[in-house]
Design a protein around this motif. Structure first.
Motif, PDB file in Angstrom:
ATOM      1  N   VAL A  22     -60.223 -42.302  38.168  1.00 50.72           N
ATOM      2  CA  VAL A  22     -59.954 -43.022  39.410  1.00 50.72           C
ATOM      3  C   VAL A  22     -59.960 -44.544  39.220  1.00 50.72           C
ATOM      4  O   VAL A  22     -59.049 -45.218  39.709  1.00 50.72           O
ATOM      5  CB  VAL A  22     -60.934 -42.579  40.519  1.00 50.72           C
ATOM      6  CG1 VAL A  22     -60.729 -43.379  41.795  1.00 50.72           C
ATOM      7  CG2 VAL A  22     -60.760 -41.084  40.795  1.00 50.72           C
ATOM      8  N   PRO A  23     -60.938 -45.110  38.504  1.00 49.65           N
ATOM      9  CA  PRO A  23     -60.931 -46.575  38.386  1.00 49.65           C
ATOM     10  C   PRO A  23     -59.664 -47.135  37.732  1.00 49.65           C
ATOM     11  O   PRO A  23     -59.185 -48.196  38.113  1.00 49.65           O
ATOM     12  CB  PRO A  23     -62.153 -46.879  37.508  1.00 49.65           C
ATOM     13  CG  PRO A  23     -63.055 -45.704  37.681  1.00 49.65           C
ATOM     14  CD  PRO A  23     -62.140 -44.526  37.890  1.00 49.65           C
ATOM     15  N   THR A  24     -59.100 -46.431  36.771  1.00 49.06           N
ATOM     16  CA  THR A  24     -57.901 -46.932  36.100  1.00 49.06           C
ATOM     17  C   THR A  24     -56.616 -46.329  36.666  1.00 49.06           C
ATOM     18  O   THR A  24     -55.527 -46.641  36.185  1.00 49.06           O
ATOM     19  CB  THR A  24     -57.944 -46.631  34.586  1.00 49.06           C
ATOM     20  OG1 THR A  24     -57.976 -45.216  34.392  1.00 49.06           O
ATOM     21  CG2 THR A  24     -59.153 -47.290  33.941  1.00 49.06           C
ATOM     22  N   ARG A  25     -56.770 -45.477  37.673  1.00 50.07           N
ATOM     23  CA  ARG A  25     -55.627 -44.801  38.287  1.00 50.07           C
ATOM     24  C   ARG A  25     -54.758 -44.138  37.237  1.00 50.07           C
ATOM     25  O   ARG A  25     -53.543 -44.301  37.202  1.00 50.07           O
ATOM     26  CB  ARG A  25     -54.816 -45.766  39.137  1.00 50.07           C
ATOM     27  CG  ARG A  25     -55.594 -46.287  40.325  1.00 50.07           C
ATOM     28  CD  ARG A  25     -54.815 -47.261  41.111  1.00 50.07           C
ATOM     29  NE  ARG A  25     -53.492 -46.726  41.415  1.00 50.07           N
ATOM     30  CZ  ARG A  25     -52.821 -46.973  42.502  1.00 50.07           C
ATOM     31  NH1 ARG A  25     -53.324 -47.750  43.399  1.00 50.07           N
ATOM     32  NH2 ARG A  25     -51.636 -46.456  42.688  1.00 50.07           N
ATOM     33  N   SER A  26     -55.404 -43.364  36.373  1.00 48.87           N
ATOM     34  CA  SER A  26     -54.667 -42.669  35.329  1.00 48.87           C
ATOM     35  C   SER A  26     -55.089 -41.207  35.273  1.00 48.87           C
ATOM     36  O   SER A  26     -56.163 -40.836  35.747  1.00 48.87           O
ATOM     37  CB  SER A  26     -54.901 -43.344  33.971  1.00 48.87           C
ATOM     38  OG  SER A  26     -56.265 -43.304  33.627  1.00 48.87           O
ATOM     39  N   LYS A  27     -54.218 -40.419  34.732  1.00 46.73           N
ATOM     40  CA  LYS A  27     -54.453 -38.987  34.571  1.00 46.73           C
ATOM     41  C   LYS A  27     -54.124 -38.656  33.127  1.00 46.73           C
ATOM     42  O   LYS A  27     -53.125 -39.148  32.592  1.00 46.73           O
ATOM     43  CB  LYS A  27     -53.548 -38.209  35.525  1.00 46.73           C
ATOM     44  CG  LYS A  27     -53.694 -36.714  35.444  1.00 46.73           C
ATOM     45  CD  LYS A  27     -52.802 -36.035  36.473  1.00 46.73           C
ATOM     46  CE  LYS A  27     -52.927 -34.535  36.365  1.00 46.73           C
ATOM     47  NZ  LYS A  27     -52.112 -33.841  37.350  1.00 46.73           N
ATOM     48  N   THR A  28     -54.955 -37.856  32.499  1.00 45.14           N
ATOM     49  CA  THR A  28     -54.704 -37.520  31.108  1.00 45.14           C
ATOM     50  C   THR A  28     -55.256 -36.144  30.781  1.00 45.14           C
ATOM     51  O   THR A  28     -55.995 -35.562  31.580  1.00 45.14           O
ATOM     52  CB  THR A  28     -55.299 -38.587  30.157  1.00 45.14           C
ATOM     53  OG1 THR A  28     -54.792 -38.359  28.845  1.00 45.14           O
ATOM     54  CG2 THR A  28     -56.812 -38.546  30.150  1.00 45.14           C
ATOM     55  N   GLY A  29     -54.892 -35.660  29.635  1.00 47.98           N
ATOM     56  CA  GLY A  29     -55.377 -34.366  29.177  1.00 47.98           C
ATOM     57  C   GLY A  29     -56.104 -34.497  27.856  1.00 47.98           C
ATOM     58  O   GLY A  29     -55.825 -35.397  27.068  1.00 47.98           O
ATOM     59  N   ILE A  30     -57.035 -33.606  27.646  1.00 47.31           N
ATOM     60  CA  ILE A  30     -57.764 -33.518  26.395  1.00 47.31           C
ATOM     61  C   ILE A  30     -57.579 -32.093  25.900  1.00 47.31           C
ATOM     62  O   ILE A  30     -57.745 -31.144  26.668  1.00 47.31           O
ATOM     63  CB  ILE A  30     -59.267 -33.792  26.591  1.00 47.31           C
ATOM     64  CG1 ILE A  30     -59.489 -35.186  27.162  1.00 47.31           C
ATOM     65  CG2 ILE A  30     -60.022 -33.619  25.286  1.00 47.31           C
ATOM     66  CD1 ILE A  30     -60.914 -35.431  27.584  1.00 47.31           C
ATOM     67  N   ALA A  31     -57.247 -31.940  24.640  1.00 48.21           N
ATOM     68  CA  ALA A  31     -57.066 -30.608  24.065  1.00 48.21           C
ATOM     69  C   ALA A  31     -57.997 -30.449  22.869  1.00 48.21           C
ATOM     70  O   ALA A  31     -58.025 -31.296  21.982  1.00 48.21           O
ATOM     71  CB  ALA A  31     -55.623 -30.394  23.634  1.00 48.21           C
ATOM     72  N   ASN A  32     -58.758 -29.384  22.891  1.00 48.87           N
ATOM     73  CA  ASN A  32     -59.634 -29.053  21.773  1.00 48.87           C
ATOM     74  C   ASN A  32     -59.994 -27.591  21.889  1.00 48.87           C
ATOM     75  O   ASN A  32     -60.328 -27.116  22.985  1.00 48.87           O
ATOM     76  CB  ASN A  32     -60.893 -29.919  21.796  1.00 48.87           C
ATOM     77  CG  ASN A  32     -61.728 -29.729  20.552  1.00 48.87           C
ATOM     78  OD1 ASN A  32     -62.250 -28.651  20.296  1.00 48.87           O
ATOM     79  ND2 ASN A  32     -61.861 -30.791  19.776  1.00 48.87           N
ATOM     80  N   LYS A  33     -59.937 -26.868  20.792  1.00 49.99           N
ATOM     81  CA  LYS A  33     -60.214 -25.425  20.854  1.00 49.99           C
ATOM     82  C   LYS A  33     -61.613 -25.120  21.382  1.00 49.99           C
ATOM     83  O   LYS A  33     -61.858 -24.044  21.902  1.00 49.99           O
ATOM     84  CB  LYS A  33     -59.956 -24.762  19.513  1.00 49.99           C
ATOM     85  CG  LYS A  33     -60.687 -25.339  18.350  1.00 49.99           C
ATOM     86  CD  LYS A  33     -60.238 -24.681  17.050  1.00 49.99           C
ATOM     87  CE  LYS A  33     -59.963 -25.745  16.022  1.00 49.99           C
ATOM     88  NZ  LYS A  33     -59.178 -25.292  14.917  1.00 49.99           N
ATOM     89  N   ARG A  34     -62.523 -26.073  21.301  1.00 53.22           N
ATOM     90  CA  ARG A  34     -63.877 -25.849  21.820  1.00 53.22           C
ATOM     91  C   ARG A  34     -63.935 -25.909  23.344  1.00 53.22           C
ATOM     92  O   ARG A  34     -64.953 -25.557  23.935  1.00 53.22           O
ATOM     93  CB  ARG A  34     -64.840 -26.848  21.199  1.00 53.22           C
ATOM     94  CG  ARG A  34     -65.041 -26.589  19.722  1.00 53.22           C
ATOM     95  CD  ARG A  34     -66.162 -27.423  19.161  1.00 53.22           C
ATOM     96  NE  ARG A  34     -66.429 -27.028  17.804  1.00 53.22           N
ATOM     97  CZ  ARG A  34     -66.249 -27.817  16.754  1.00 53.22           C
ATOM     98  NH1 ARG A  34     -65.824 -29.052  16.922  1.00 53.22           N
ATOM     99  NH2 ARG A  34     -66.508 -27.375  15.539  1.00 53.22           N
ATOM    100  N   LEU A  35     -62.870 -26.370  23.973  1.00 49.35           N
ATOM    101  CA  LEU A  35     -62.817 -26.405  25.439  1.00 49.35           C
ATOM    102  C   LEU A  35     -62.454 -25.048  26.048  1.00 49.35           C
ATOM    103  O   LEU A  35     -62.624 -24.845  27.240  1.00 49.35           O
ATOM    104  CB  LEU A  35     -61.808 -27.450  25.917  1.00 49.35           C
ATOM    105  CG  LEU A  35     -62.210 -28.904  25.719  1.00 49.35           C
ATOM    106  CD1 LEU A  35     -61.047 -29.823  26.092  1.00 49.35           C
ATOM    107  CD2 LEU A  35     -63.435 -29.238  26.538  1.00 49.35           C
ATOM    108  N   ARG A  36     -61.953 -24.138  25.226  1.00 51.92           N
ATOM    109  CA  ARG A  36     -61.566 -22.826  25.751  1.00 51.92           C
ATOM    110  C   ARG A  36     -62.824 -22.109  26.245  1.00 51.92           C
ATOM    111  O   ARG A  36     -63.781 -21.935  25.501  1.00 51.92           O
ATOM    112  CB  ARG A  36     -60.870 -21.982  24.693  1.00 51.92           C
ATOM    113  CG  ARG A  36     -60.262 -20.689  25.255  1.00 51.92           C
ATOM    114  CD  ARG A  36     -59.536 -19.850  24.211  1.00 51.92           C
ATOM    115  NE  ARG A  36     -58.660 -20.615  23.341  1.00 51.92           N
ATOM    116  CZ  ARG A  36     -57.399 -20.925  23.616  1.00 51.92           C
ATOM    117  NH1 ARG A  36     -56.862 -20.523  24.740  1.00 51.92           N
ATOM    118  NH2 ARG A  36     -56.673 -21.624  22.758  1.00 51.92           N
ATOM    119  N   PRO A  37     -62.827 -21.689  27.512  1.00 49.99           N
ATOM    120  CA  PRO A  37     -64.021 -21.016  28.042  1.00 49.99           C
ATOM    121  C   PRO A  37     -64.330 -19.722  27.297  1.00 49.99           C
ATOM    122  O   PRO A  37     -63.430 -19.015  26.853  1.00 49.99           O
ATOM    123  CB  PRO A  37     -63.644 -20.711  29.492  1.00 49.99           C
ATOM    124  CG  PRO A  37     -62.558 -21.673  29.817  1.00 49.99           C
ATOM    125  CD  PRO A  37     -61.806 -21.879  28.533  1.00 49.99           C
TER     126      PRO A  37
END
Length: 169
Positions: A22-37
């Motif tokens: 919100v502070p930078t008004r940006s949206k992004t994605g992070i990809a890492n196999k450890r994020l898979r639930p």
């Protein structure tokens, strides 16, 4: 543990997290196999109170994920595909369309065609439509979690970050 509240992103099946800064008004994605639930609990009753507009837009996310992964560059045509390691640990996160991702993506597309209009029209009362769109969301997530999506999906972050409370800023 992932517990989705919309039938949209399929995040219970992927190794990608998207966030708005919100502070930078940006949206992004992070990809890492450890994020898979490790566990996904998908309960269509979580969507019983969705407003029609949320059901519509999250359902369109399912449709776009499925369509983009189904039409992604085939895995054998990707640059350097002959040099890609046979070890799954060394393969790129998004391999391009492949026979398995195509199965998941086509399933999601068929379910969207049948059940998305019904869910938008009656998300509270149509339990079958909610259940089928939950399955479509998870299926599309498995499809794009393997194949990837098109460039337009990533390019949309710059536009989406400029929307506040449903209006352009």
């Amino acid at each position: 543990i992932a517990i989705p509240t919309t039938a949209g992103t399929g995040s219970e099946t992927t190794s990608v997290a998207i966030f708005d800064d919100v502070p930078t008004r940006s949206k992004t994605g992070i990809a890492n196999k450890r994020l898979r639930p490790t566990l996904g609990i998908v309960d269509p009753n979580n969507m019983r109170t969705l407003p029609s507009s949320v059901a519509k837009y999250s359902g369109m996310d399912v449709l776009c994920h499925a369509l983009e992964s189904y039409t992604a560059i085939p895995h054998w045509l990707r640059p350097n595909s002959s040099s890609v390691s046979s070890s799954p640990l060394n393969r790129p996160a998004y391999q391009g369309s492949n026979p398995i991702s195509d199965i998941w993506s086509l399933h999601a597309l068929r379910e969207c065609a049948m059940y998305l209009p019904r869910m938008v029209n009656d998300s509270a009362g149509d339990e079958q439509a909610r259940s089928k769109m939950c399955l479509a969301s998870s299926s599309a997530g498995m499809g794009f979690g393997n194949a990837g999506v098109h460039l337009c999906h990533g390019m949309s972050y710059a536009v989406a970050s400029q929307v506040k409370d449903g209006y352009w800023t």
